[in-house]
Design an enzyme around this catalytic site. Structure first.
Site, PDB file in Angstrom:
ATOM      1  N   LYS A  35      17.161   9.604  17.249  1.00 53.43           N
ATOM      2  CA  LYS A  35      18.257   8.603  17.413  1.00 53.43           C
ATOM      3  C   LYS A  35      18.224   8.383  19.081  1.00 53.43           C
ATOM      4  O   LYS A  35      18.131   7.350  19.547  1.00 53.43           O
ATOM      5  CB  LYS A  35      19.688   8.066  16.175  1.00 53.43           C
ATOM      6  N   VAL A  40      17.474   3.282  14.488  1.00 58.09           N
ATOM      7  CA  VAL A  40      18.614   3.062  15.435  1.00 58.09           C
ATOM      8  C   VAL A  40      20.071   2.163  14.760  1.00 58.09           C
ATOM      9  O   VAL A  40      19.930   1.466  14.411  1.00 58.09           O
ATOM     10  CB  VAL A  40      18.908   3.036  16.654  1.00 58.09           C
ATOM     11  N   GLY A  83      25.703   9.383  -2.313  1.00 59.49           N
ATOM     12  CA  GLY A  83      24.173   8.446  -1.580  1.00 59.49           C
ATOM     13  C   GLY A  83      24.267   8.258  -0.250  1.00 59.49           C
ATOM     14  O   GLY A  83      23.901   8.262   0.135  1.00 59.49           O
ATOM     15  N   ARG A 142      -1.750   6.108  -1.442  1.00 57.75           N
ATOM     16  CA  ARG A 142      -3.220   6.548  -1.976  1.00 57.75           C
ATOM     17  C   ARG A 142      -4.261   5.062  -2.163  1.00 57.75           C
ATOM     18  O   ARG A 142      -5.157   4.627  -2.524  1.00 57.75           O
ATOM     19  CB  ARG A 142      -3.172   7.044  -3.081  1.00 57.75           C
ATOM     20  N   LEU A 197      23.570  -2.533  12.764  1.00 57.24           N
ATOM     21  CA  LEU A 197      24.048  -3.076  13.912  1.00 57.24           C
ATOM     22  C   LEU A 197      23.639  -3.636  15.176  1.00 57.24           C
ATOM     23  O   LEU A 197      24.039  -4.147  15.827  1.00 57.24           O
ATOM     24  CB  LEU A 197      24.804  -1.229  14.052  1.00 57.24           C
ATOM     25  N   GLU A 254      14.496  -2.027  14.553  1.00 58.80           N
ATOM     26  CA  GLU A 254      15.404  -2.135  15.016  1.00 58.80           C
ATOM     27  C   GLU A 254      16.313  -1.584  13.994  1.00 58.80           C
ATOM     28  O   GLU A 254      17.782   0.081  14.607  1.00 58.80           O
ATOM     29  CB  GLU A 254      16.298  -3.684  14.356  1.00 58.80           C
ATOM     30  N   THR A 299       7.315   3.841   5.754  1.00 54.35           N
ATOM     31  CA  THR A 299       7.258   5.316   5.348  1.00 54.35           C
ATOM     32  C   THR A 299       8.049   6.496   6.141  1.00 54.35           C
ATOM     33  O   THR A 299       8.396   5.138   7.369  1.00 54.35           O
ATOM     34  CB  THR A 299       5.426   5.517   5.386  1.00 54.35           C
ATOM     35  N   ALA A 315       0.799  -1.591   0.301  1.00 53.92           N
ATOM     36  CA  ALA A 315       0.486   0.061   0.320  1.00 53.92           C
ATOM     37  C   ALA A 315       0.888   1.060  -0.130  1.00 53.92           C
ATOM     38  O   ALA A 315       1.521   1.791   0.393  1.00 53.92           O
ATOM     39  CB  ALA A 315      -0.897   0.117   1.212  1.00 53.92           C
TER      40      ALA A 315
END
Ligand code: ADP
Ligand code: ASP
Ligand code: MG
Length: 818
Positions: free
Chosen positions: A688, A615, A670, A514, A619, A612, A561, A511
């Site tokens: 965090k 943060v 990036g 919308r 790790l 998980e 999201t 989903a």
């Protein structure tokens, strides 16, 4: 004189003789099998004919005017089969026999029409026509193919009582008649025998119950000491469940007679419940094979008991059951309640599928076929009238619309925990158990559920018991980078998870804000996003409504999201028993009250809430923190480099880059957010830290954090392009500040909940020193880990790492919902 050749019996069901084409296939199969044996072939009515005859009876009784047409249709079908199958010279005679047979049925149906009633005796006479028509036609087909074959009407040799509809066989008389009759058939001649039908000693036609041809075949095999009885049908043997309900059902290579009988008793249509009985004493093997796929090995049913690691071999269900409750008035109860109730029902030939008892109240609960419910209630009310009047019993109640689900396998008693697993699986599948069988036998465990829940219950039990797997359903909200990377990974890993880890993760939906593509039966992860593009419009309410209504077992929602709006609904999902896995920092670090509510909802819904990835990406920071707490350690302080972007920027500067160059390089590789100010502001690091603080139960608000922003004041509110153009203005100040040693952007959470983050010099040898590229490090300074802290270090977030940890959290969530 040579010893007589042994008998071999093969039975072909309606599904195998549905069309002339299939009958020819049967002829070929028989011709190829069992050379050197005297062959007996038992046939059912052509596929669907028995049901149509029953429909004709109903039409006549109800006077709908259709019974004539149904009969004409059946007559026509047999005429066509006759033309297609019989040798030309026999057609006139066989056609006349069919006319006489259907003429007789027509008279019986007219009688039903007149009387507006059809008792079981009449019904047996009418439905017997199906086998009486098919048998001679199949025998003719054998002759047309050049075999010596005779048709034999089973009514000549099978004797029963007069319990029409499901008559009981007189084995002694029957065996004698069979042996006499077969002694008169030459060894090289194949006998085609009608299944299902028999007669009383007076010669009145009876039937052996639906699917009774299976039973006919084994009665013959038993009486003739056959070497084997093969039942040919349209599936590859007895399957671990009804394939129409459970698509994953698989063929079982071996079953004991008891297991097969139990399966048949609890509704597996592939065999008549009594089929095994005539073979058991002599240990004659029964083989179930597929006419459409004769190469498949099928199932061998015999005297051997085999314990598989799963113990449970198959799951099955009896639909159209009813619960009848004899409700006790109190602790004392009626001493012989059970025995008397059973006697009353047995006298009336009412089969009790299952019994459950609440000894504390002196109550009794019985499952019977729905059709027998009214009779059962009436008989029990009559039998216990005095107890009801005296107040020893509250009364007799009935509840239709139930189903009995059963798990079958030998040696269940030796495997502790199966019952627990069964009921836990039903619970996870949101199936309400209405009654539990009393003292499970060695071969089955059963429970009563609502009829409408039966398919759901069967699928859950098959997965948990026959496949011994944990099945979980996954829905991904958010079609951004984490979701897009997770879906292919899920697709790649699913087979290994299923095989090696016995974890069956099924994607049921994706989903975005919308739309939603949703399929309870499963979506292929590679197509899921394409499906989403064409999917129905659905807002968040619609998505959540759909998920809670679906009642899928072990549902895990991945909120991929960054949305606070979605985070605000985590509590609703969790409370509804849906696990949530998320990299959404808005869920864990923004609103403390909302986070707390979600955690409480997870406890209430008894499902995991895992984040998980919020943060330190891959790790395992949160998992480590939880373990430290669980094992009684006291956390004094947690510090580290929690932003891969900032670590990269400081490492680049240490190696000689200017501040603006370092930021530009992080963007190019990036490692930075689209607007690098989101990283440089330090807000992400503060969030965090707030997440870790909450995990420790500390009252921390990221707004109170002492966070040093790295964006100079004049560059904060301006457009991105202008910001990037003017960034070199800050280079000189940074060069000056960082001269004289390595620095990092260090984040720190103290035991009082205070959090701080800013640029600090790091000494060589410190756990925070010597980071490379966009790496992260977290040091836990605790009571147990002192003076050296527990340090975790590794690469920072990337789409791949985030997806991998999301998948790990999904697996962990599924396994926690056992
Ligand atoms: P036939 O006409 O050959 O007697 P049936 O229709 O009576 O065939 O029985 C075969 C059917 O039984 C299969 O097609 C399948 O749909 C159904 N069935 C239900 N449960 C099972 C099971 N556990 N194993 C195999 N088949 C089953
Ligand atoms: N023709 C009968 C029925 O449909 C018997 C059988 O198929 O075994 O029940
Ligand atoms: Mg059958």
């Amino acid at each position: 004189m040579p010893a007589p050749r042994p008998f071999h019996v093969a039975k072909f069901g309606g599904t195998s003789v549905g069309t002339p084409e299939r009958v020819r296939r049967v002829v070929a199969l028989v011709a190829a099998a069992a050379p050197g044996h005297r062959r007996v072939v038992v046939v059912s009515a052509f596929g669907g004919v028995t049901d149509r005859l029953l429909a004709a009876i109903e039409a006549a009784r109800e006077r709908t005017g259709e019974h004539g047409a149904i009969l004409a249709e059946l007559r026509q079908r047999h005429a066509e089969a006759l033309d297609a199958l019989a040798p030309a010279a026999e057609r006139a005679r066989l056609g006349a026999d069919l006319d006489a047979l259907f003429g007789g049925v027509r008279e019986l149906l007219d009688g039903v029409y007149l009387l507006r009633a059809c008792d079981r005796r009449f019904q047996d006479a009418i439905v017997s026509a199906g086998e009486r028509a098919s048998g001679p036609l199949v025998a003719a087909a054998f002759r047309a193919a050049g075999h010596d074959a005779v048709a034999l009407d089973a009514r000549e040799v099978i004797r029963t009582d007069d319990a029409f509809g499901e008559a009981a066989v007189d084995f002694e008389a029957t065996a004698r008649l069979i042996r006499e009759r077969f002694a008169a058939i030459p060894e090289g001649t194949l006998a085609v025998v009608t299944g299902f039908i028999a007669t009383t000693p007076e010669g009145v036609t009876t039937t052996l119950g639906r699917s009774g041809s299976d039973y006919t075949a084994t009665i013959l095999a038993g009486a003739l000491d056959a070497v084997e009885c093969v039942i040919w049908t349209d599936v590859d043997g007895v399957l671990s469940a009804d394939p129409r309900v459970v698509p994953e059902a698989f063929s079982l290579p071996r079953l004991s007679y008891e297991e097969a009988a139990e399966l048949a008793h609890f509704g597996a249509k592939v065999l008549h419940p009594r089929t095994m009985r005539p073979l058991q004493r002599k240990g004659i093997p029964l083989v179930i094979k597929n006419t459409m796929n004769p190469e498949a090995a099928g199932t061998v049913i015999g005297p051997e008991h085999e314990a598989t690691p799963e113990r449970i071999k198959a799951v099955t269900c009896v639909r159209d059951a009813a619960l009848v409750r004899v409700v006790g008035a109190g602790v004392l109860g009626v001493p012989d309640l059970t025995a008397r109730a059973f006697a009353v029902l047995a006298d009336a030939h009412i089969d009790v599928q299952l019994i459950a008892q609440a000894s504390s109240e002196g109550s009794l609960c019985l499952a019977v076929k729905e059709g027998a419910m009214e009779d059962a209630v009436r008989l029990l009310r009559r039998a216990f009238r005095r107890e009801c009047e005296r107040g020893d019993l509250h009364g007799i109640e009935a509840e239709p619309g139930a189903a009995v689900v059963a798990a079958v396998g030998d040696f269940m008693r030796d495997a502790p925990g199966l019952a627990g697993k069964m009921f836990a699986s039903l619970g996870r599948a949101h199936v309400n158990v209405r009654a539990i069988a009393q003292g499970a036998s060695d071969h089955n465990l059963s429970a009563v559920v609502a009829g409408a829940d039966a398919p759901q219950a069967l699928r859950a039990l098959h997965e948990a018991l026959a496949l011994r797997r944990t099945r979980a359903h996954v829905l991904v909200i958010g079609a951004g980078a984490p979701g897009r990377t997770l879906l292919p990974l899920l697709d790649r890993q699913a087979p290994a998870l299923r095989e090696a880890h016995r974890l069956n993760l099924r994607l049921v939906g994706v989903a975005n804000s919308r739309r939603m593509a949703f399929d309870e039966g499963g979506l292929a992860p590679p197509d899921a996003l394409d499906r989403l593009a064409e999917a129905e419009a659905a807002d968040l309410d619609a998505v959540i409504g759909r998920l809670t209504a679906a009642r899928l077992e072990r549902l895990v929602v991945v909120d991929a999201t960054p949305s606070a709006e979605v985070a605000a609904r985590h509590a609703d999902l969790l409370r509804a028993g849906i696990a949530v896995v998320t990299p959404n920092k808005a869920a864990t670090s923004v609103d403390a009250a909302r986070w707390q509510a979600a955690r409480e909802a997870a406890v209430e819904g008894e499902v995991p809430y895992l984040y998980e990835t919020t943060v330190g990406a891959g790790l395992g920071v949160i998992a480590t923190l939880r373990d430290l707490r669980r094992t009684g350690d006291t956390i004094h302080r947690i510090e580290g480099v929690l932003s891969g972007t900032l670590a990269f920027v400081f490492n680049a500067m240490r190696e000689g880059a200017t501040f603006s160059e370092a930021v530009a390089r992080a963007r190019a590789l990036g490692y930075a957010e689209p607007d690098p100010r989101d990283d440089l502001s330090g807000r992400d690091v503060a969030r965090k830290l707030a997440t870790l603080a909450r995990e420790l139960g500390l009252p921390t608000d990221p707004a109170d954090a002492a966070v040093e922003p790295l964006v100079p004041e004049p560059l904060r509110g301006i457009p991105l392009a202008a910001f990037l153009a003017r960034l070199p203005e800050a280079d000189a100040a940074w060069a000056e500040r960082l001269a004289g040693g390595a620095h990092q952007y260090v984040a720190r959470l103290r035991a009082d909940g205070s959090i701080e983050a800013g640029v600090e010099a790091v000494e060589a040898g410190s756990p925070l020193a010597d980071l490379r590229g966009p790496s992260l490090v977290v040091a836990f300074h605790t009571e147990r880990y002192a003076p050296e802290p527990l340090v975790i270090r590794g690469p920072g977030a990337s789409a791949d790492v985030t997806a991998a940890v999301l998948l790990a959290d999904i697996a962990r969530a599924a396994e926690a919902m056992r």
